[in-house]
Design a protein around this motif. Sequence first.
Motif, PDB file in Angstrom:
ATOM      1  N   ASN A 180      -8.810   0.857   0.390  1.00  0.00           N
ATOM      2  CA  ASN A 180      -9.695   0.730  -0.768  1.00  0.00           C
ATOM      3  C   ASN A 180     -11.120   0.411  -0.337  1.00  0.00           C
ATOM      4  OD1 ASN A 180     -10.429   0.443  -3.530  1.00  0.00           O
ATOM      5  ND2 ASN A 180     -10.163  -1.757  -3.389  1.00  0.00           N
ATOM      6  N   LEU A 181     -11.259  -0.525   0.601  1.00  0.00           N
ATOM      7  CA  LEU A 181     -12.573  -0.945   1.061  1.00  0.00           C
ATOM      8  C   LEU A 181     -13.337   0.203   1.716  1.00  0.00           C
ATOM      9  CD1 LEU A 181     -14.527  -3.344   1.513  1.00  0.00           C
ATOM     10  CD2 LEU A 181     -13.367  -3.755   3.687  1.00  0.00           C
ATOM     11  N   VAL A 182     -12.641   1.017   2.480  1.00  0.00           N
ATOM     12  CA  VAL A 182     -13.289   2.142   3.166  1.00  0.00           C
ATOM     13  C   VAL A 182     -13.649   3.248   2.174  1.00  0.00           C
ATOM     14  CG1 VAL A 182     -12.930   3.998   4.845  1.00  0.00           C
ATOM     15  CG2 VAL A 182     -12.214   1.655   5.386  1.00  0.00           C
ATOM     16  N   LEU A 183     -12.724   3.537   1.252  1.00  0.00           N
ATOM     17  CA  LEU A 183     -12.942   4.662   0.337  1.00  0.00           C
ATOM     18  C   LEU A 183     -13.926   4.350  -0.780  1.00  0.00           C
ATOM     19  CD1 LEU A 183      -9.343   6.148  -0.079  1.00  0.00           C
ATOM     20  CD2 LEU A 183     -11.205   6.980   1.358  1.00  0.00           C
ATOM     21  N   ASP A 184     -14.052   3.081  -1.183  1.00  0.00           N
ATOM     22  CA  ASP A 184     -14.927   2.730  -2.298  1.00  0.00           C
ATOM     23  C   ASP A 184     -16.357   3.244  -2.110  1.00  0.00           C
ATOM     24  OD1 ASP A 184     -14.135   1.700  -4.734  1.00  0.00           O
ATOM     25  OD2 ASP A 184     -13.765  -0.297  -3.961  1.00  0.00           O
ATOM     26  N   PRO A 185     -17.073   2.847  -1.055  1.00  0.00           N
ATOM     27  CA  PRO A 185     -18.455   3.340  -0.936  1.00  0.00           C
ATOM     28  C   PRO A 185     -18.537   4.847  -0.732  1.00  0.00           C
ATOM     29  CG  PRO A 185     -17.779   2.187   1.073  1.00  0.00           C
ATOM     30  CD  PRO A 185     -16.715   1.943   0.053  1.00  0.00           C
ATOM     31  N   ILE A 186     -17.539   5.414  -0.042  1.00  0.00           N
ATOM     32  CA  ILE A 186     -17.541   6.857   0.191  1.00  0.00           C
ATOM     33  C   ILE A 186     -17.450   7.612  -1.127  1.00  0.00           C
ATOM     34  CG2 ILE A 186     -16.245   8.778   1.200  1.00  0.00           C
ATOM     35  CD1 ILE A 186     -15.439   6.886   3.479  1.00  0.00           C
ATOM     36  N   MET A 187     -16.539   7.193  -1.996  1.00  0.00           N
ATOM     37  CA  MET A 187     -16.282   7.926  -3.232  1.00  0.00           C
ATOM     38  C   MET A 187     -17.242   7.550  -4.352  1.00  0.00           C
ATOM     39  SD  MET A 187     -12.098   7.959  -3.260  1.00  0.00           S
ATOM     40  CE  MET A 187     -11.537   9.645  -3.293  1.00  0.00           C
ATOM     41  N   ILE A 188     -17.706   6.300  -4.378  1.00  0.00           N
ATOM     42  CA  ILE A 188     -18.633   5.882  -5.428  1.00  0.00           C
ATOM     43  C   ILE A 188     -20.020   6.469  -5.202  1.00  0.00           C
ATOM     44  CG2 ILE A 188     -19.845   3.909  -6.448  1.00  0.00           C
ATOM     45  CD1 ILE A 188     -17.303   2.257  -5.975  1.00  0.00           C
ATOM     46  N   TYR A 189     -20.529   6.318  -3.949  1.00  0.00           N
ATOM     47  CA  TYR A 189     -21.908   6.720  -3.661  1.00  0.00           C
ATOM     48  C   TYR A 189     -22.036   8.132  -3.103  1.00  0.00           C
ATOM     49  CZ  TYR A 189     -22.410   1.632  -3.890  1.00  0.00           C
ATOM     50  OH  TYR A 189     -22.362   0.316  -4.278  1.00  0.00           O
ATOM     51  N   ALA A 203     -12.017   4.046  -9.185  1.00  0.00           N
ATOM     52  CA  ALA A 203     -10.624   4.097  -9.637  1.00  0.00           C
ATOM     53  C   ALA A 203      -9.740   4.835  -8.633  1.00  0.00           C
ATOM     54  CB  ALA A 203     -10.546   4.766 -11.003  1.00  0.00           C
ATOM     55  N   LEU A 204     -10.231   5.963  -8.106  1.00  0.00           N
ATOM     56  CA  LEU A 204      -9.440   6.728  -7.144  1.00  0.00           C
ATOM     57  C   LEU A 204      -9.213   5.937  -5.866  1.00  0.00           C
ATOM     58  CD1 LEU A 204     -11.026  10.282  -7.570  1.00  0.00           C
ATOM     59  CD2 LEU A 204      -8.732   9.548  -8.292  1.00  0.00           C
ATOM     60  N   ALA A 205     -10.233   5.228  -5.394  1.00  0.00           N
ATOM     61  CA  ALA A 205     -10.084   4.413  -4.187  1.00  0.00           C
ATOM     62  C   ALA A 205      -9.043   3.316  -4.406  1.00  0.00           C
ATOM     63  CB  ALA A 205     -11.429   3.805  -3.803  1.00  0.00           C
ATOM     64  N   THR A 206      -9.041   2.742  -5.610  1.00  0.00           N
ATOM     65  CA  THR A 206      -8.079   1.678  -5.920  1.00  0.00           C
ATOM     66  C   THR A 206      -6.652   2.198  -5.894  1.00  0.00           C
ATOM     67  OG1 THR A 206      -9.657   0.401  -7.241  1.00  0.00           O
ATOM     68  CG2 THR A 206      -7.327   0.071  -7.712  1.00  0.00           C
ATOM     69  N   VAL A 207      -6.376   3.307  -6.575  1.00  0.00           N
ATOM     70  CA  VAL A 207      -4.998   3.791  -6.641  1.00  0.00           C
ATOM     71  C   VAL A 207      -4.531   4.332  -5.290  1.00  0.00           C
ATOM     72  CG1 VAL A 207      -5.128   4.250  -9.117  1.00  0.00           C
ATOM     73  CG2 VAL A 207      -5.665   6.080  -7.521  1.00  0.00           C
TER      74      VAL A 207
END
Length: 475
Positions: A180-189, A203-207
């Motif tokens: 989640n931590l790695v994907l959050d900035p990648i997918m959000i920004y 949401a996608l990073a969380t699931v």
Amino acid sequence: MEQSVQTPMGTAPVGKLMRSMGLPIILSMMIQALYNIVDSAFVSNMTGGEAALNALTLAFPVQMLMVAVSIGTGVGVNVLVAKNLGQGDSEKAAQAAGNGLFLGLVLTLIFLLFGLAGVRPYVASQTANPEIFALAVTYLRICSTASFGIVLFGIFEKLLQATGLAKYSTIAQIAGAVTNLVLDPIMIYGLLGCPALGITGAALATVLGQVVSFALALLFHLTANKLVKSGLAYVRPRGRIIRGIYRIGLPAILAQALMSLMTYGINRILVGVSEAMVTAYGLYYKLQQFVLFAAFGLRDAITPIVSFAHGMHSRSRITQGMKYGIGCTLTIMAVGMAVLLLFARPLWGLFGLSGATQALCVSAARVISLSFLFAGFNVALQGIFQAMDRGGSSLVLSVCRQLLFVLPVAWGLARLVSPDLSNAWVVWLTFPIAEGLTAAIAGGLLVRLYRTTIRPMQPRAGNPADSPPENVRKT
């Protein structure tokens, strides 16, 4: 008579067992709390960050409900598996584990249907702001329709904990949190070639993180959990087993679900005062969960330890589990209270908040954290009552601390807040009041449990005998 299964759960010193099981579970629970904190931290720094934070706050009660139902079901499975192993009945333990998996699949289907049909009316009941509405619906729909990761992880996490393999559930939890931590900035920004997805990316990073945790927990259960037999035959639903799971787990589900109801109710009360108060409370609550989830983690170590001892009829191990569990939980909460009191302002600096919202967060941290010691005592006793088949007592504490003594008090105190929010801190007094009153009730229930159940307990034949209590020896 069947002998209890010889494992460290029945033979290791209780203090050592509490540390070896408790630390991994605490770490696991704190990592789980990071999911929402990480999402909030990254979302707060995107364009329209405060509106997005507000949207996450509105979605949070449903996310807590999903965790509540999966973990509560898992607690029922945990206690039933541990107790049956303590009694030496490995076949019933396997049936409890298999029926837990069946229930997890049913719950996944229910949350999928909610995601498809229930999200919009739920969000509409809390806000009329079209921007916040759209963001909340987008985020919550993804989390609900793809809930199988968090639901099934809740089942297999408790199966690992029931046999003392908490380190494996922690590894699975860490792997999901890192994902989640790695994907959050990648997918959000929109980094590394990924399109900027904003709140959809959060949401996608969380699931995806939840799916990773579930996959690893399943793998560890199948390869390392040798005390619990696996097989499709055990998944076949059995009414007696399911009733047993929910006789224990329903109070835990309701206890956690009340957190969702409380948060939803507080949101409805605060939105009548200011949207900034909703944002501040939601963000504070997620950081508070980081501390409170540590107490929940220790409670989840107390429960199987005391439950196994209950199955053995070992009065000494029950009382040791209670003593160590309550003492360790109070220590955790005292540390959390000190950190929030001392570092409230720097902590909120990590989020992109306006000055007014940040001030509300700081006041919430400094007032609500005063309730932590009472809360720790209440949470520890909830675990003890569940382990001793006193789910009703556990439920009473949950209703008091999260409903009966919260919403009416919060509604009354909110009426005292001035339009400029200069005295908004009075609303936060709700929580020390609620936890303090509940702790008084909890103490009375604990005394009754000891007098009626623990003190007269006779040891089971074939297990190390406790000395009988004085009144039993004399008779």
